[in-house]
Design a protein around this motif. Structure first.
Motif, PDB file in Angstrom:
ATOM      1  N   GLU A 182     -11.700 -11.361  -4.262  1.00 38.05           N
ATOM      2  CA  GLU A 182     -12.308 -10.212  -3.577  1.00 38.05           C
ATOM      3  C   GLU A 182     -11.174  -9.214  -3.318  1.00 38.05           C
ATOM      4  OE1 GLU A 182     -13.413 -11.215   0.514  1.00 38.05           O
ATOM      5  OE2 GLU A 182     -12.218 -13.013   0.322  1.00 38.05           O
ATOM      6  N   ASN A 183     -11.485  -8.072  -2.702  1.00 45.04           N
ATOM      7  CA  ASN A 183     -10.413  -7.124  -2.369  1.00 45.04           C
ATOM      8  C   ASN A 183      -9.447  -7.813  -1.411  1.00 45.04           C
ATOM      9  OD1 ASN A 183     -11.716  -5.307  -3.904  1.00 45.04           O
ATOM     10  ND2 ASN A 183     -12.592  -4.130  -2.206  1.00 45.04           N
ATOM     11  N   ILE A 184      -8.180  -7.530  -1.581  1.00 42.73           N
ATOM     12  CA  ILE A 184      -7.176  -8.301  -0.858  1.00 42.73           C
ATOM     13  C   ILE A 184      -6.072  -7.352  -0.382  1.00 42.73           C
ATOM     14  CG2 ILE A 184      -5.985  -8.927  -3.031  1.00 42.73           C
ATOM     15  CD1 ILE A 184      -5.708 -11.731  -2.100  1.00 42.73           C
ATOM     16  N   LYS A 185      -5.526  -7.654   0.803  1.00 42.50           N
ATOM     17  CA  LYS A 185      -4.432  -6.816   1.340  1.00 42.50           C
ATOM     18  C   LYS A 185      -3.216  -7.694   1.509  1.00 42.50           C
ATOM     19  CE  LYS A 185      -6.980  -3.651   4.268  1.00 42.50           C
ATOM     20  NZ  LYS A 185      -7.351  -3.352   5.637  1.00 42.50           N
ATOM     21  N   ILE A 186      -2.095  -7.254   0.960  1.00 39.88           N
ATOM     22  CA  ILE A 186      -0.900  -8.095   1.066  1.00 39.88           C
ATOM     23  C   ILE A 186       0.307  -7.284   1.524  1.00 39.88           C
ATOM     24  CG2 ILE A 186      -1.706  -9.611  -0.804  1.00 39.88           C
ATOM     25  CD1 ILE A 186       0.507  -8.362  -2.558  1.00 39.88           C
ATOM     26  N   GLU A 187       1.356  -8.019   1.929  1.00 39.83           N
ATOM     27  CA  GLU A 187       2.622  -7.383   2.293  1.00 39.83           C
ATOM     28  C   GLU A 187       3.734  -8.093   1.541  1.00 39.83           C
ATOM     29  OE1 GLU A 187       2.310  -6.142   6.776  1.00 39.83           O
ATOM     30  OE2 GLU A 187       4.165  -7.266   6.416  1.00 39.83           O
ATOM     31  N   ILE A 188       4.620  -7.310   0.885  1.00 44.82           N
ATOM     32  CA  ILE A 188       5.746  -7.922   0.182  1.00 44.82           C
ATOM     33  C   ILE A 188       7.029  -7.189   0.592  1.00 44.82           C
ATOM     34  CG2 ILE A 188       4.365  -8.642  -1.826  1.00 44.82           C
ATOM     35  CD1 ILE A 188       5.549  -6.242  -3.358  1.00 44.82           C
ATOM     36  N   PRO A 189       8.195  -7.823   0.446  1.00 41.69           N
ATOM     37  CA  PRO A 189       9.436  -7.094   0.777  1.00 41.69           C
ATOM     38  C   PRO A 189       9.572  -5.862  -0.119  1.00 41.69           C
ATOM     39  CG  PRO A 189       9.866  -9.450   0.454  1.00 41.69           C
ATOM     40  CD  PRO A 189       8.452  -9.204   0.017  1.00 41.69           C
ATOM     41  N   GLU A 190      10.008  -4.735   0.491  1.00 41.95           N
ATOM     42  CA  GLU A 190      10.107  -3.468  -0.242  1.00 41.95           C
ATOM     43  C   GLU A 190      10.951  -3.595  -1.513  1.00 41.95           C
ATOM     44  OE1 GLU A 190       8.939  -0.215   0.145  1.00 41.95           O
ATOM     45  OE2 GLU A 190       7.551  -1.061   1.619  1.00 41.95           O
ATOM     46  N   GLU A 191      12.014  -4.458  -1.461  1.00 37.55           N
ATOM     47  CA  GLU A 191      12.930  -4.505  -2.626  1.00 37.55           C
ATOM     48  C   GLU A 191      12.243  -5.037  -3.880  1.00 37.55           C
ATOM     49  OE1 GLU A 191      13.719  -6.260   0.230  1.00 37.55           O
ATOM     50  OE2 GLU A 191      14.285  -8.326  -0.299  1.00 37.55           O
ATOM     51  N   LEU A 192      11.089  -5.717  -3.709  1.00 35.84           N
ATOM     52  CA  LEU A 192      10.407  -6.240  -4.899  1.00 35.84           C
ATOM     53  C   LEU A 192       9.798  -5.108  -5.746  1.00 35.84           C
ATOM     54  CD1 LEU A 192       8.740  -9.556  -3.694  1.00 35.84           C
ATOM     55  CD2 LEU A 192      10.836  -9.249  -4.995  1.00 35.84           C
ATOM     56  N   PHE A 193       9.640  -3.920  -5.146  1.00 35.94           N
ATOM     57  CA  PHE A 193       9.163  -2.783  -5.945  1.00 35.94           C
ATOM     58  C   PHE A 193      10.207  -2.377  -6.999  1.00 35.94           C
ATOM     59  CE2 PHE A 193       6.437  -1.812  -2.127  1.00 35.94           C
ATOM     60  CZ  PHE A 193       5.232  -2.074  -2.767  1.00 35.94           C
TER      61      PHE A 193
END
Ligand SMILES: Cc1cc2nc3c(=O)[nH]c(=O)nc-3n(C[C@H](O)[C@H](O)[C@H](O)COP(=O)(O)OP(=O)(O)OC[C@H]3O[C@@H](n4cnc5c(N)ncnc54)[C@H](O)[C@@H]3O)c2cc1C
Ligand code: FES
Length: 365
Positions: free
Chosen positions: A114-125
């Motif tokens: 389903e639609n999902i909201k996540i948080e990842i460390p900025e450096e992974l961008f």
């Protein structure tokens, strides 16, 4: 006999049910398009049903996944703030109470349904996928190869000495799944157009068989990275570098950094191998002593053969710690090797007074 038959029947029923569930999930369940909202700002659209890890990879967002999604490394943790469904039994052994409260999940286990909201460390961008061409494959020993790759797209990589990349093993005869495996960067971070990896052979291992038996100079490969927080800290402390086998890779990169940045503090480098032929890049490593005047390189063999005529130290890297380190209270240590090696080495370092928070390591298995 009756008990054995009952166990066999129950196991067979469970196996059939598991297969049916997997098939049902693959062929019947249709989750349609799902949105992944990352850090409240970036949105990706994905076809539901795959793992969060692979859905993100398809959208060019790369999460560290050293075990390649098998649910055994716990590198792929992300915060799932909405839409991830319940935490699975396969994730529980890797999540602390605090992480559970913080909604941390293993992205390789959590499915996008389903639609999902996540948080990842900025450096992974900043982690990217790279195309590269094999420039050289050198046999350092019967079981370790040095792989030199020339980057083509993007043409350069920026990384910290000590970090690793994930190499993609494609389908090949005898392997019917594409996998990614972690390999530490063994080259200088200043050599931005190339990377070097030291890859040990694991019998029947998917990626190492690809590298050792199939890959040729001129072939194109894919990798993503860089990842990891194993890198040289900027402190005044003396340094202990410890590696076994291919664990030499990130240490070699760190030595190049020390040379190029003139980090000439007192440093011990303990390297363990089984036999003389496993003592790879000996001259290379020894030469760092000429370029870093306060570095001392101590190789040790655990099982020298008679024909090796080895007159140096025999034993394990922990023996070198006992022998050469007197007071470790103002030292920091960088370790790389197997889980067993890391555990015994951390213990030996603590006994010499090296503070636990000043011991950094990458476990290779
Ligand atoms: C952060 C990090 C950095 C790493 N850097 C390097 C590196 O620089 N050089 C390097 O050679 N490896 C490195 N590794 C290990 C590497 O990622 C792979 O695990 C390894 O190459 C095996 O991959 P495979 O696909 O060939 O084997 P798989 O197909 O994953 O495994 C096949 C079988 O072998 C077993 N197995 C897996 N690894 C080992 C092992 N090391 N010894 C014995 N049995 C094993 C597995 O349990 C499985 O049963 C690193 C791992 C991590 C986590
Ligand atoms: S990728 Fe290794 S546990 Fe998820």
């Amino acid at each position: 006999m009756t008990i054995l038959i009952s166990v066999a029947v129950i196991t067979s029923i469970a196996a059939v049910l598991a297969i049916m569930l997997t098939l049902a999930n693959s062929y019947i369940a249709n989750y349609g398009e799902c949105k992944i909202l990352i850090n409240g700002e970036k949105e990706c659209i994905t076809e539901g049903g795959s793992s969060l890890l692979s859905s993100l990879r398809d959208s060019q967002i790369f999460i560290p996944s050293a075990c390649g999604g098998k649910g055994s490394c716990a590198y792929c943790k992300v915060k799932v703030l909405a839409g991830g469904g319940p935490v699975l039994p396969t994730e529980l052994p890797y999540l602390s109470e605090q992480e559970l409260r913080d909604h941390v999940r293993l992205s390789c286990q959590c499915k996008v349904k389903e639609n999902i909201k996540i948080e990842i460390p900025e450096e992974l961008f900043n982690v990217k996928e790279y195309k590269a061409v094999v420039e050289k494959i050198q046999n350092l020993s019967p079981t370790i190869k040095l792989l030199r790759l020339k980057l083509s797209d993007p043409a350069e990589i920026t990384f910290k000495a000590g970090q690793y990349v994930q190499l993609k093993a494609p389908l090949y005869e005898g392997n019917d799944e594409e996998v990614y495996r972690a390999y530490s960067l063994a080259s200088s971070k200043n050599d931005k157009g190339f990377i070097e990896l030291l890859i040990g052979y694991v019998p029947n291992g998917i990626c190492t068989t690809y590298v050792h038996k199939h890959l040729k100079p001129g072939d194109e490969v894919l990798f993503n990275g860089p990842y990891g927080d194993f890198y040289l800290r900027d402190t005044v402390k003396e340094i202990i570098l410890i590696a076994v086998g291919t664990g030499m890779a990130p240490i070699r990169s760190i030595l190049y950094q020390m040379e190029s940045e003139d980090i000439d503090k007192r440093a011990f480098y303990f390297f363990g191998a089984r036999t003389l032929e496993d003592l790879v890049l000996y001259e290379d490593m020894k030469d760092f002593e000429n370029r870093l005047s306060n570095l001392k390189y101590y190789p040790i063999l655990s099982r020298p053969r008679e024909e090796d005529q080895w007159t140096g130290d025999v034993g394990r890297v922990t023996d070198l710690i006992k022998q050469h380190i007197e007071d470790g209270s103002n030292m920091e240590a960088y370790l790389c090797g197997s889980k067993a090696m890391i555990e015994s080495t951390v213990e030996a370092l603590k006994q010499k007074g090296v503070p636990e928070e000043a011991i950094y390591y990458d476990k290779f298995d």
